[in-house]
Design a protein around this motif. Structure first.
Motif, PDB file in Angstrom:
ATOM      1  N   HIS A 118      44.678   2.526  52.788  1.00 11.08           N
ATOM      2  CA  HIS A 118      44.605   1.234  53.463  1.00 11.08           C
ATOM      3  C   HIS A 118      44.116   0.204  52.447  1.00 11.08           C
ATOM      4  O   HIS A 118      43.543   0.565  51.427  1.00 11.08           O
ATOM      5  CB  HIS A 118      43.715   1.285  54.714  1.00 11.08           C
ATOM      6  CG  HIS A 118      42.268   1.546  54.432  1.00 11.08           C
ATOM      7  ND1 HIS A 118      41.759   2.817  54.298  1.00 11.08           N
ATOM      8  CD2 HIS A 118      41.223   0.704  54.259  1.00 11.08           C
ATOM      9  CE1 HIS A 118      40.458   2.745  54.073  1.00 11.08           C
ATOM     10  NE2 HIS A 118      40.113   1.480  54.040  1.00 11.08           N
ATOM     11  N   TYR A 171      49.953  -0.215  50.056  1.00 14.25           N
ATOM     12  CA  TYR A 171      48.800   0.642  49.802  1.00 14.25           C
ATOM     13  C   TYR A 171      49.063   2.110  50.137  1.00 14.25           C
ATOM     14  O   TYR A 171      48.209   2.964  49.903  1.00 14.25           O
ATOM     15  CB  TYR A 171      47.580   0.141  50.586  1.00 14.25           C
ATOM     16  CG  TYR A 171      47.845  -0.115  52.059  1.00 14.25           C
ATOM     17  CD1 TYR A 171      47.810   0.919  52.986  1.00 14.25           C
ATOM     18  CD2 TYR A 171      48.122  -1.404  52.514  1.00 14.25           C
ATOM     19  CE1 TYR A 171      48.051   0.677  54.328  1.00 14.25           C
ATOM     20  CE2 TYR A 171      48.361  -1.647  53.847  1.00 14.25           C
ATOM     21  CZ  TYR A 171      48.332  -0.607  54.754  1.00 14.25           C
ATOM     22  OH  TYR A 171      48.575  -0.845  56.087  1.00 14.25           O
ATOM     23  N   ARG A 172      50.226   2.431  50.651  1.00 11.98           N
ATOM     24  CA  ARG A 172      50.552   3.820  50.947  1.00 11.98           C
ATOM     25  C   ARG A 172      51.359   4.494  49.839  1.00 11.98           C
ATOM     26  O   ARG A 172      51.616   5.702  49.891  1.00 11.98           O
ATOM     27  CB  ARG A 172      51.335   3.910  52.264  1.00 11.98           C
ATOM     28  CG  ARG A 172      50.523   3.505  53.489  1.00 11.98           C
ATOM     29  CD  ARG A 172      51.273   3.846  54.771  1.00 11.98           C
ATOM     30  NE  ARG A 172      50.551   3.403  55.940  1.00 11.98           N
ATOM     31  CZ  ARG A 172      49.559   4.064  56.524  1.00 11.98           C
ATOM     32  NH1 ARG A 172      49.171   5.220  56.008  1.00 11.98           N
ATOM     33  NH2 ARG A 172      48.958   3.587  57.588  1.00 11.98           N
ATOM     34  N   HIS A 187      40.112   5.240  47.304  1.00 10.43           N
ATOM     35  CA  HIS A 187      41.378   5.395  48.009  1.00 10.43           C
ATOM     36  C   HIS A 187      42.339   6.294  47.246  1.00 10.43           C
ATOM     37  O   HIS A 187      43.144   7.000  47.850  1.00 10.43           O
ATOM     38  CB  HIS A 187      42.004   4.030  48.269  1.00 10.43           C
ATOM     39  CG  HIS A 187      41.289   3.258  49.332  1.00 10.43           C
ATOM     40  ND1 HIS A 187      41.767   2.091  49.856  1.00 10.43           N
ATOM     41  CD2 HIS A 187      40.114   3.502  49.973  1.00 10.43           C
ATOM     42  CE1 HIS A 187      40.925   1.628  50.770  1.00 10.43           C
ATOM     43  NE2 HIS A 187      39.920   2.467  50.840  1.00 10.43           N
TER      44      HIS A 187
END
Length: 226
Positions: A119, A147-148, A109
């Motif tokens: 995400h 999570y962003r 990620h």
């Protein structure tokens, strides 16, 4: 009233330069400090200077941000006021993360967040996710899902708490003898990296750690004590 310090930093690495181009932002790393001496930082980052895929929860020292090179440490610092309860909650959260053997670095990620926005993944964090969760634990309301968060989003969120932008003194060599600067055998580097990718893909599909997950395969033994 207590304070938590959030530092945005730039690491002088190929990955750092790639991240700069992908995000269009100067800083590529986020960390937490609990006082204004800025000598110890809490983050999710590489566990050794030359093995960026093998990352995780780490207590960093200022010299780590040079990766052993004679370069300035560029930073942007925010002093975030929190209640005493929020401060205790943040510290407890960091302790819980440090002591949870299933938690690992969210390598995939981290690489894809500039493209897809991130995400959640089961017990896996990159530096932005970790710092966002610390702020949440301290009672700070986020503008985006945890999570962003990237350094650029932290700069926007924490602008009211801006304290300093410039360089940190890195004349001290404290930390140069740490495990962080040890060489890693190529075979171990490759084996751990492949295991990390395999485990993260499993968690992506099944939303849990694999049944035979082995924490020692995603980190180095010495840094388990950090």
């Amino acid at each position: 009233m207590e304070y938590i310090y959030i530092l945005l930093l730039y690491l002088p690495s190929g990955f750092g330069r790639l991240t700069q181009r992908a995000t269009g932002y100067q800083y590529t790393h986020a960390a937490v400090s609990l006082d204004d001496t800025y000598t110890h930082f809490y983050a999710f980052s590489r566990l050794r200077a030359k093995t960026p895929p093998i990352s995780g929860y780490i207590e960093e020292k200022r010299i780590y941000y040079t990766l052993g090179e004679d370069v300035p440490v560029y930073t942007k610092i925010f002093r975030v006021p929190v209640t005493r309860e929020g401060y205790r909650n943040a510290i407890q959260y960091m302790e819980d993360v440090k002591n949870d053997p299933e938690i690992m670095y969210n390598l995939i990620h981290m690489l894809l967040i500039p493209v897809f926005g991130g995400h959640p993944l089961y017990k896996a964090f990159h530096c932005g996710e970790f710092v966002a969760k610390v702020l949440e634990a301290a009672g700070i309301k986020l503008h985006q899902p945890y999570y962003r968060y990237t350094p650029k989003l932290f700069s926007e969120l924490l602008e009211p708490y801006f304290l300093y932008e410039g360089t940190l003194d890195n004349s001290s060599r404290d930390g140069m003898e740490d495990d962080f600067f040890q060489e890693t055998p190529k075979k171990e580097y490759l084996a751990k990296t492949l295991y990390i990718i395999k485990e993260l893909l499993f968690r992506q599909v099944f939303h849990r750690a694999s049944r035979h997950f082995r924490p020692e395969k995603v980190r180095f033994r010495v840094t388990d004590k950090v």
